[in-house]
Write an enzyme that holds these catalytic residues in place. Sequence first.
Site, short mmCIF file in Angstrom:
data_model
loop_
_atom_site.label_atom_id
_atom_site.label_comp_id
_atom_site.label_asym_id
_atom_site.label_seq_id
_atom_site.Cartn_x
_atom_site.Cartn_y
_atom_site.Cartn_z
N GLU A 36 86.19 45.25 -25.32
CA GLU A 36 85.29 44.21 -24.81
C GLU A 36 86.12 42.97 -24.42
O GLU A 36 86.92 42.48 -25.22
CB GLU A 36 84.23 43.86 -25.87
CG GLU A 36 83.47 42.57 -25.64
CD GLU A 36 82.77 42.45 -24.28
OE1 GLU A 36 82.21 43.43 -23.78
OE2 GLU A 36 82.84 41.33 -23.70
N ARG A 195 67.58 28.57 -15.15
CA ARG A 195 67.10 28.98 -16.46
C ARG A 195 67.31 27.85 -17.45
O ARG A 195 68.33 27.16 -17.40
CB ARG A 195 67.87 30.22 -16.92
CG ARG A 195 67.34 30.84 -18.17
CD ARG A 195 68.16 32.08 -18.49
NE ARG A 195 69.50 31.72 -18.87
CZ ARG A 195 69.96 31.74 -20.11
NH1 ARG A 195 69.19 32.14 -21.08
NH2 ARG A 195 71.19 31.39 -20.38
C1 FAD Z 1 68.87 36.66 -15.40
C2 FAD Z 1 68.77 38.10 -15.75
C3 FAD Z 1 67.65 38.57 -16.40
C4 FAD Z 1 67.54 39.92 -16.74
N1 FAD Z 1 66.42 40.35 -17.36
C5 FAD Z 1 66.33 41.64 -17.71
C6 FAD Z 1 65.17 42.11 -18.43
O1 FAD Z 1 64.26 41.35 -18.74
N2 FAD Z 1 65.14 43.43 -18.78
C7 FAD Z 1 66.14 44.30 -18.45
O2 FAD Z 1 66.05 45.49 -18.79
N3 FAD Z 1 67.25 43.88 -17.78
C8 FAD Z 1 67.37 42.58 -17.41
N4 FAD Z 1 68.48 42.15 -16.75
C9 FAD Z 1 69.55 43.12 -16.44
C10 FAD Z 1 70.42 43.40 -17.67
O3 FAD Z 1 70.91 42.20 -18.21
C11 FAD Z 1 71.59 44.29 -17.30
O4 FAD Z 1 71.15 45.35 -16.51
C12 FAD Z 1 72.28 44.83 -18.55
O5 FAD Z 1 72.85 43.76 -19.27
C13 FAD Z 1 73.35 45.85 -18.18
O6 FAD Z 1 74.09 46.21 -19.33
P1 FAD Z 1 75.61 46.63 -19.19
O7 FAD Z 1 76.07 46.96 -20.55
O8 FAD Z 1 75.78 47.62 -18.12
O9 FAD Z 1 76.35 45.33 -18.65
P2 FAD Z 1 76.54 43.94 -19.36
O10 FAD Z 1 75.44 43.66 -20.29
O11 FAD Z 1 76.84 42.95 -18.28
O12 FAD Z 1 77.86 44.16 -20.24
C14 FAD Z 1 79.13 44.28 -19.65
C15 FAD Z 1 80.15 43.92 -20.72
O13 FAD Z 1 81.45 44.17 -20.20
C16 FAD Z 1 82.31 43.10 -20.53
N5 FAD Z 1 83.36 43.09 -19.51
C17 FAD Z 1 83.29 42.67 -18.23
N6 FAD Z 1 84.46 42.87 -17.61
C18 FAD Z 1 85.28 43.45 -18.51
C19 FAD Z 1 86.62 43.91 -18.46
N7 FAD Z 1 87.35 43.82 -17.33
N8 FAD Z 1 87.16 44.44 -19.57
C20 FAD Z 1 86.45 44.56 -20.73
N9 FAD Z 1 85.17 44.13 -20.84
C21 FAD Z 1 84.59 43.59 -19.73
C22 FAD Z 1 81.42 41.87 -20.52
O14 FAD Z 1 81.96 40.84 -21.30
C23 FAD Z 1 80.12 42.44 -21.10
O15 FAD Z 1 80.08 42.33 -22.50
C24 FAD Z 1 68.60 40.81 -16.40
C25 FAD Z 1 69.74 40.34 -15.74
C26 FAD Z 1 69.83 39.00 -15.42
C27 FAD Z 1 71.06 38.51 -14.70
#
Ligand code: FAD
Length: 421
Positions: A36, A195
């Site tokens: 992470e 926000r």
């Molecule tokens: C304003 C907003 C409101 C939202 N509301 C909702 C909602 O109500 N309900 C819903 O279902 N979804 C919602 N979403 C969408 C949701 O937040 C995302 O779809 C979800 O977080 C995706 O999860 P993920 O694990 O793929 O990515 P993320 O949660 O973005 O996690 C990615 C992780 O990778 C890490 N990372 C990034 N680059 C690197 C790297 N190079 N090396 C190592 N680590 C890295 C980051 O630090 C992070 O911890 C919303 C999004 C936004 C922007």
Amino acid sequence: MALPKISVAIAGGGIGGLSLAAGLQNCPHLDVQVYEGTKIYKDVGGGLAIHPNGIRAMELVGENVKRAFFDSAELSAKDEDVELTTDVVVGQGKNTHEMLASLGAAKGRKTVARADLLNGLAKIVQKDRLHFGKRLARIEEKQNGKVALHFEDGSQASVDCLIGADGIHSKTRSYLLGENHPATASKDQGWILFRRLVPMEEARKSLDEKLLTKVPIYCGLGSAINCMPVHGGRTYQITVTAVKAAAWNETDDNENLVVREDFYKDWIPEVQAIVELLNKDPGEPWVIADHDRAPYYHRGNVVMIGDAAHSITPFAGNGASQAFEDASTMLTLLKEVKSVWQIPKAFEAFDAIRRPRSQKVVELSRMFGRLYAFMEEGVGDDLDKIRKKMREAAAIMNDADLQEQNKEAVRYFTWLLSAEG
Ligand SMILES: Cc1cc2nc3c(=O)[nH]c(=O)nc-3n(C[C@H](O)[C@H](O)[C@H](O)COP(=O)(O)OP(=O)(O)OC[C@H]3O[C@@H](n4cnc5c(N)ncnc54)[C@H](O)[C@@H]3O)c2cc1C
């Protein structure tokens, strides 16, 4: 003699990466490590509403994942029988106060603050598998089949396969598609988002008490406003999304930018009160972006999941749920893998099953934005047409048979193996 374990690196300990790791760590034939980039989770993006498909996908990953969610969620958080819906209400125009839809009604549906959820999920991943402050900088596939990960701090890891769960600005995505591919970079969808996390005491002074335990979405021409209680009810999150040209002066720079209150002068009084409260401390606006369709989610022993593969605008509130679905299908497939050479087949099956559905949700979420803002062609502010479109889209997202999705993935994987000979 026991066979060596298959080493699996997950880049990104977000919602998708952590929940997948929580499941994979129990597979005796796999050695999973999560890298992470950040050192500490922050409430970037704020509160999340998790829809029924997300809750069902969590259950399929593991009871501990679902429990981690409920333990960090809001309202009657420990009480899974309480239902929480998002009421979509007309806030402007000729039908003000009319209910457009009640989205995501499901037992146990909750809102959750992002950092609370991530900290809850991090607790169920074994400590020695979760490495903070390890930001992936470069990926290199070696001739011996290994994947070398180079981190920003100069350290490296060598693994059998990489699952990129590194979010919207994913390194894995640009590695897989190429930096110049049109679908690599996120795409501005023409909206901005403001926000504010308002201390509940302050919110109480301006807003009706009844509003403070609900998750409303107010719709009107060019904008949608969403509110939700987070942090165990101690904070009220206000999110105002607006079509760029409508809500701000394009010549303004981002500093000291506020939502134009005059834009909301014909909206219902509670929306005006919400916007006024937001404007006391609006912070930096965000540009709302997502991804155009990636032509594939994997190549060889590298694959992407979650926002890295299919970042989704917040309008449908289903991005996190799609990340849980990805984790559930990937876990199911990797449980079946017996040897390293089968990994690309498992990733191919993941791609075949999850790519069409997740990319469909990207499109549906864009449409939800247009519906909220009365900007969908041929629909406008016709409430019956909006309701029909929302109903159909919500059914696609919420009513999918996720067990069948996983079974289908395994059937396809098995077929790929047999076709290989
Ligand atoms: C304003 C907003 C409101 C939202 N509301 C909702 C909602 O109500 N309900 C819903 O279902 N979804 C919602 N979403 C969408 C949701 O937040 C995302 O779809 C979800 O977080 C995706 O999860 P993920 O694990 O793929 O990515 P993320 O949660 O973005 O996690 C990615 C992780 O990778 C890490 N990372 C990034 N680059 C690197 C790297 N190079 N090396 C190592 N680590 C890295 C980051 O630090 C992070 O911890 C919303 C999004 C936004 C922007």
